[in-house]
Design an enzyme around this catalytic site. Structure first.
Site, PDB file in Angstrom:
ATOM      1  N   GLY A 168       0.837  -1.189   0.000  1.00  0.00           N
ATOM      2  CA  GLY A 168       0.000   0.000   0.000  1.00  0.00           C
ATOM      3  C   GLY A 168       0.873   1.241   0.000  1.00  0.00           C
ATOM      4  N   GLN A 212       2.884   9.998   1.860  1.00  0.00           N
ATOM      5  CA  GLN A 212       4.202   9.348   1.838  1.00  0.00           C
ATOM      6  C   GLN A 212       5.061   9.812   0.667  1.00  0.00           C
ATOM      7  OE1 GLN A 212       2.427   5.186   2.424  1.00  0.00           O
ATOM      8  NE2 GLN A 212       4.377   5.027   3.474  1.00  0.00           N
ATOM      9  N   CYS A 230       6.263  -0.347   7.406  1.00  0.00           N
ATOM     10  CA  CYS A 230       5.845   0.846   6.665  1.00  0.00           C
ATOM     11  C   CYS A 230       7.021   1.336   5.827  1.00  0.00           C
ATOM     12  CB  CYS A 230       5.417   1.933   7.639  1.00  0.00           C
ATOM     13  SG  CYS A 230       4.876   3.460   6.841  1.00  0.00           S
ATOM     14  N   LEU A 231       6.737   1.689   4.591  1.00  0.00           N
ATOM     15  CA  LEU A 231       7.795   2.184   3.710  1.00  0.00           C
ATOM     16  C   LEU A 231       8.385   3.489   4.250  1.00  0.00           C
ATOM     17  CD1 LEU A 231       6.092   1.414   0.283  1.00  0.00           C
ATOM     18  CD2 LEU A 231       8.000   0.170   1.325  1.00  0.00           C
ATOM     19  N   HIS A 262      -4.080   0.906   7.877  1.00  0.00           N
ATOM     20  CA  HIS A 262      -2.725   1.498   7.913  1.00  0.00           C
ATOM     21  C   HIS A 262      -2.659   2.711   6.976  1.00  0.00           C
ATOM     22  CE1 HIS A 262       1.871   1.001   7.798  1.00  0.00           C
ATOM     23  NE2 HIS A 262       1.641   1.784   6.751  1.00  0.00           N
ATOM     24  N   GLU A 263      -3.188   2.543   5.752  1.00  0.00           N
ATOM     25  CA  GLU A 263      -3.152   3.653   4.775  1.00  0.00           C
ATOM     26  C   GLU A 263      -4.076   4.786   5.215  1.00  0.00           C
ATOM     27  OE1 GLU A 263      -0.749   3.385   3.016  1.00  0.00           O
ATOM     28  OE2 GLU A 263      -0.505   1.214   3.008  1.00  0.00           O
ATOM     29  N   HIS A 285      -2.427   6.961   7.592  1.00  0.00           N
ATOM     30  CA  HIS A 285      -1.476   7.903   6.981  1.00  0.00           C
ATOM     31  C   HIS A 285      -2.173   9.212   6.595  1.00  0.00           C
ATOM     32  CE1 HIS A 285       2.420   5.980   6.559  1.00  0.00           C
ATOM     33  NE2 HIS A 285       1.916   4.891   6.011  1.00  0.00           N
TER      34      HIS A 285
END
Ligand code: GNR
Ligand code: NI
Length: 159
Positions: free
Chosen positions: A46, A51, A91-92, A133-134, A137
């Site tokens: 995702g 991000q 997480c990226l 999670h997204e 963000h």
């Protein structure tokens, strides 16, 4: 097509609340296209617009093994959650780390697609974890904020 730079924890943009999208235009289409490219290149499941430094309520996801479930969600709203799952999360924007996070097992989300058409979907397991999670963000929340335990270094663990 262009892959964009992923912002990492410490970058203040990740802590801001993203703004709703009001129209689909070339700029937003390019953004979504770039987000998919950035996500696949980074091997993430995702990616949320903040991000890549854009404060818009958009995220893309694909939790499939064969890139067959690509989805873009615009202005998502969590309608309902059910159950609980405890599992590993990364997480990226928090590279090289992971932690245990407890989240709902099932989530129903309403959003707009790339054509700005409303849709509602219910997903479970990893897809539910990813949606939540997204969605976090978009509100400036990162998984370490809600981790059950400490962040674990991926390298340190391989020994
Ligand atoms: O690639 C990712 N993997 C992942 C694993 C467990 C729970 C959530 C995720 S999302 C993450 C990519 C990312 O940082 N998205 O914002
Ligand atoms: Ni993330």
């Amino acid at each position: 097509m262009a892959s964009r730079k992923i912002r990492t924890m410490g970058d203040e943009i990740l802590r801001k609340v993203a703004k709703p999208v009001t129209e689909m235009n070339l700029r937003n289409k390019m953004l979504i296209k770039d987000m998919f490219e950035t996500m696949y290149k980074a091997e993430g499941v995702g990616l949320a617009a903040p991000q890549v430094g854009v404060l818009k309520r958009i995220f893309v996801m694909d939790c499939s093994a064969d890139k067959s479930r690509a989805m873009a969600l615009i202005n998502p709203e969590i309608l309902e959650t059910e159950g609980e799952q405890t599992g590993d999360e990364g997480c990226l924007s928090v590279p090289g780390k992971h932690a245990t996070v407890t989240r709902p097992m099932k989530v129903t989300v309403r959003a707009l697609n790339e054509q700005m058409e409303e849709f509602t979907m219910t997903v479970e397991g990893l897809e539910a974890r990813c949606v939540l999670h997204e969605n976090d963000h978009l509100d400036g929340i990162l998984y370490p904020d809600k981790a059950d335990g400490p962040l674990i270094d991926n390298e340190a663990e391989e020994e």
